[in-house]
Design an enzyme around this catalytic site. Structure first.
Site, PDB file in Angstrom:
ATOM      1  N   HIS A 101     -44.691 -23.612  31.541  1.00 51.20           N
ATOM      2  CA  HIS A 101     -43.495 -24.455  31.460  1.00 51.20           C
ATOM      3  C   HIS A 101     -42.253 -23.687  31.871  1.00 51.20           C
ATOM      4  O   HIS A 101     -42.251 -22.452  31.950  1.00 51.20           O
ATOM      5  CB  HIS A 101     -43.304 -24.988  30.034  1.00 51.20           C
ATOM      6  CG  HIS A 101     -42.992 -23.916  29.031  1.00 51.20           C
ATOM      7  ND1 HIS A 101     -43.930 -23.020  28.580  1.00 51.20           N
ATOM      8  CD2 HIS A 101     -41.834 -23.587  28.400  1.00 51.20           C
ATOM      9  CE1 HIS A 101     -43.388 -22.195  27.711  1.00 51.20           C
ATOM     10  NE2 HIS A 101     -42.102 -22.506  27.594  1.00 51.20           N
ATOM     11  N   ASP A 103     -38.404 -23.558  30.250  1.00 48.53           N
ATOM     12  CA  ASP A 103     -37.841 -23.963  28.952  1.00 48.53           C
ATOM     13  C   ASP A 103     -36.957 -25.201  29.070  1.00 48.53           C
ATOM     14  O   ASP A 103     -36.046 -25.253  29.907  1.00 48.53           O
ATOM     15  CB  ASP A 103     -37.005 -22.821  28.351  1.00 48.53           C
ATOM     16  CG  ASP A 103     -37.881 -21.661  27.899  1.00 48.53           C
ATOM     17  OD1 ASP A 103     -39.017 -21.898  27.455  1.00 48.53           O
ATOM     18  OD2 ASP A 103     -37.425 -20.503  27.999  1.00 48.53           O
ATOM     19  N   HIS A 251     -43.412 -19.938  32.592  1.00 49.78           N
ATOM     20  CA  HIS A 251     -44.040 -18.912  31.773  1.00 49.78           C
ATOM     21  C   HIS A 251     -44.998 -19.562  30.782  1.00 49.78           C
ATOM     22  O   HIS A 251     -44.969 -20.780  30.565  1.00 49.78           O
ATOM     23  CB  HIS A 251     -42.996 -18.046  31.056  1.00 49.78           C
ATOM     24  CG  HIS A 251     -42.104 -18.806  30.132  1.00 49.78           C
ATOM     25  ND1 HIS A 251     -41.078 -19.602  30.573  1.00 49.78           N
ATOM     26  CD2 HIS A 251     -42.088 -18.903  28.772  1.00 49.78           C
ATOM     27  CE1 HIS A 251     -40.462 -20.145  29.550  1.00 49.78           C
ATOM     28  NE2 HIS A 251     -41.062 -19.750  28.431  1.00 49.78           N
ATOM     29  N   ARG A 266     -35.537 -16.036  20.254  1.00 49.48           N
ATOM     30  CA  ARG A 266     -35.134 -16.253  21.646  1.00 49.48           C
ATOM     31  C   ARG A 266     -33.708 -16.779  21.658  1.00 49.48           C
ATOM     32  O   ARG A 266     -33.366 -17.618  20.818  1.00 49.48           O
ATOM     33  CB  ARG A 266     -36.082 -17.280  22.280  1.00 49.48           C
ATOM     34  CG  ARG A 266     -35.910 -17.437  23.778  1.00 49.48           C
ATOM     35  CD  ARG A 266     -36.860 -18.492  24.309  1.00 49.48           C
ATOM     36  NE  ARG A 266     -36.222 -19.801  24.344  1.00 49.48           N
ATOM     37  CZ  ARG A 266     -36.851 -20.948  24.560  1.00 49.48           C
ATOM     38  NH1 ARG A 266     -38.162 -20.962  24.736  1.00 49.48           N
ATOM     39  NH2 ARG A 266     -36.198 -22.092  24.591  1.00 49.48           N
TER      40      ARG A 266
HETATM   41  C1  SIN Z   1     -41.439 -19.384  25.001  1.00 50.52           C
HETATM   42  O1  SIN Z   1     -40.238 -19.114  25.028  1.00 50.52           O
HETATM   43  O2  SIN Z   1     -41.905 -20.325  25.624  1.00 50.52           O
HETATM   44  C2  SIN Z   1     -42.354 -18.479  24.219  1.00 50.52           C
HETATM   45  C3  SIN Z   1     -42.745 -17.309  25.015  1.00 50.52           C
HETATM   46  C4  SIN Z   1     -43.560 -16.320  24.226  1.00 50.52           C
HETATM   47  O3  SIN Z   1     -43.721 -16.486  23.019  1.00 50.52           O
HETATM   48  O4  SIN Z   1     -44.032 -15.361  24.825  1.00 50.52           O
END
Ligand code: SIN
Length: 275
Positions: A101, A103, A251, A266
Site C-alpha cells: 500500500h 499510506d 510498502h 510513525r
Molecule cells: C505501515 O506504516 O504501513 C507499517 C509499516 C511497518 O510496520 O513496517
C-alpha cells in the site's frame, strides 16, 4: 550532486539508501534537511540506525519536512495525535500494513511521506518491503503507458478501517471514511517522474473501465508494480528509522514474528493533490 552533511549508501539501484553520519534526535540544520529531502528524491526510502527517538523528538523530526498528518481512523497516544502507534505482540490478530500500500491513499490529499521509528523489534523477522513505483512505471510497455494515461481510480478507506476497527474493538458509530479519486499514473510533484499510483489496500476501481476490465488491469498492475527487482527490504534493529516518499513507493510490513513484539511510532507528513 554530492552530499556534505550525510553519508548516503544506496541499497539497490532503484530504491532505498542507508544514511549515516546524522543524529535525528536533535534539531536538524536547514542544510541537513535539504540533503535528506534530496536523498529521499534520489532513493525514495531512507534508512537510519541508532536513533533513540522519543515521541517528542520524532514529532519534531517530522515537522522539519512539512505539516504533520493526523490519521483519519487510528488515534495517537495521549498528547500526541500526530503519532500513529505501530504495535504487534502475542495477542495481535493482525498487524498494520500487511498488504502492499501507499499510506492513506484514500485521502484526497494523501501524505507526502512517513517516518517510522521502532523502539522494540523481534529477534528475527518483521522486515518492511518497499517498492519503487517509478521503476515500475518505467518498465511498462509504451502501449500500456498510452492506455493508462488519463485513467483515474477510486481509493477507499472504508473496507480497510472497518475491518481494523472490528479487530481492535473501536467504535464505528457515525464514522465517515475517506474516499478519493486519483490518477492511475501520477507525476511526482518534485522530480516530475511518472509513477503508478494504485495499490491493493485502498484502490477499488478504475473509474473509466467496466468492472471486469478494471479488475484485470488492477491485478496486472499490482503484480507488475511489486516485482522483486523494484524492491528493497529493510531489516530493522532497535532504534532504526525509515523515511519513505509515500508518493513514489508502496510498502508492506511482514508479520512473520508472532508471538514476538514489534513496536514503535510513525509520523506522517501531509502531501499535495496527485496530478
Ligand atoms: C505501515 O506504516 O504501513 C507499517 C509499516 C511497518 O510496520 O513496517
Amino acid at each position: 550532486m554530492r552530499y556534505e552533511s550525510i553519508d548516503v549508501r544506496p541499497l539497490t539501484p532503484h530504491v532505498g539508501a542507508e544514511i549515516f553520519g546524522i543524529d535525528l534526535t536533535r534539531p536538524l540544520s536547514n542544510h541537513e534537511t535539504e540533503e535528506i529531502n534530496r536523498a529521499l528524491l534520489d532513493h525514495l526510502v531512507l534508512f537510519f540506525r541508532d536513533q533513540a527517538l522519543e515521541p517528542a523528538s520524532l514529532k519534531a523530526l517530522g515537522r522539519h519536512f512539512g505539516t504533520l498528518h493526523i490519521h483519519p481512523n487510528i488515534p495517537g497516544p495521549e498528547g500526541y495525535p500526530e503519532l500513529l502507534p505501530i504495535h504487534a505482540d502475542a495477542n495481535s490478530k493482525r498487524v498494520a500494513g500487511e498488504m502492499w500500500h501507499s499510506d492513506v491513499s484514500c485521502d484526497e490529499i494523501p501524505p507526502m511521506g512517513s517516518i517510522l521509528h521502532l523502539h522494540t523489534v523481534p529477534p528475527a523477522g518483521g522486515d518492511t518491503l518497499f517498492v519503487s513505483q517509478i521503476a515500475a512505471y518505467d518498465a511498462l510497455s509504451p502501449r500500456l503507458k498510452i492506455y493508462l494515461d488519463g485513467l483515474t481510480a477510486t481509493h477507499s478507506g472504508e473496507h480497510v478501517y472497518r475491518s481494523h476497527n472490528a479487530r481492535d474493538g473501536r467504535a464505528e458509530t457515525g464514522k465517515i471514511y475517506p474516499t478519493a479519486v486519483h490518477p492511475v499514473i501520477r507525476t511526482h510533484p518534485v522530480s516530475r517522474r511518472k509513477l503508478i499510483f494504485v495499490n491493493p489496500m485502498f484502490t477499488v476501481k478504475i473509474n473509466e473501465l467496466p468492472r471486469d476490465e478494471s479488475d484485470a488491469i488492477l491485478r496486472f498492475l499490482y503484480t507488475h508494480a511489486t516485482r522483486p527487482e523494484f524492491q528493497a527490504r529493510f531489516r530493522w534493529q532497535r532504534n532504526s528509522a525509515a523515511f519513505w516518499d509515500n508518493r513514489a513507493v508502496q510498502h508492506m510490513a511482514l508479520w512473520d514474528y508472532h508471538p514476538q513484539t514489534r513496536s514503535g511510532f510513525r509520523v506522517t507528513i501531509t502531501g499535495d493533490r496527485p496530478f
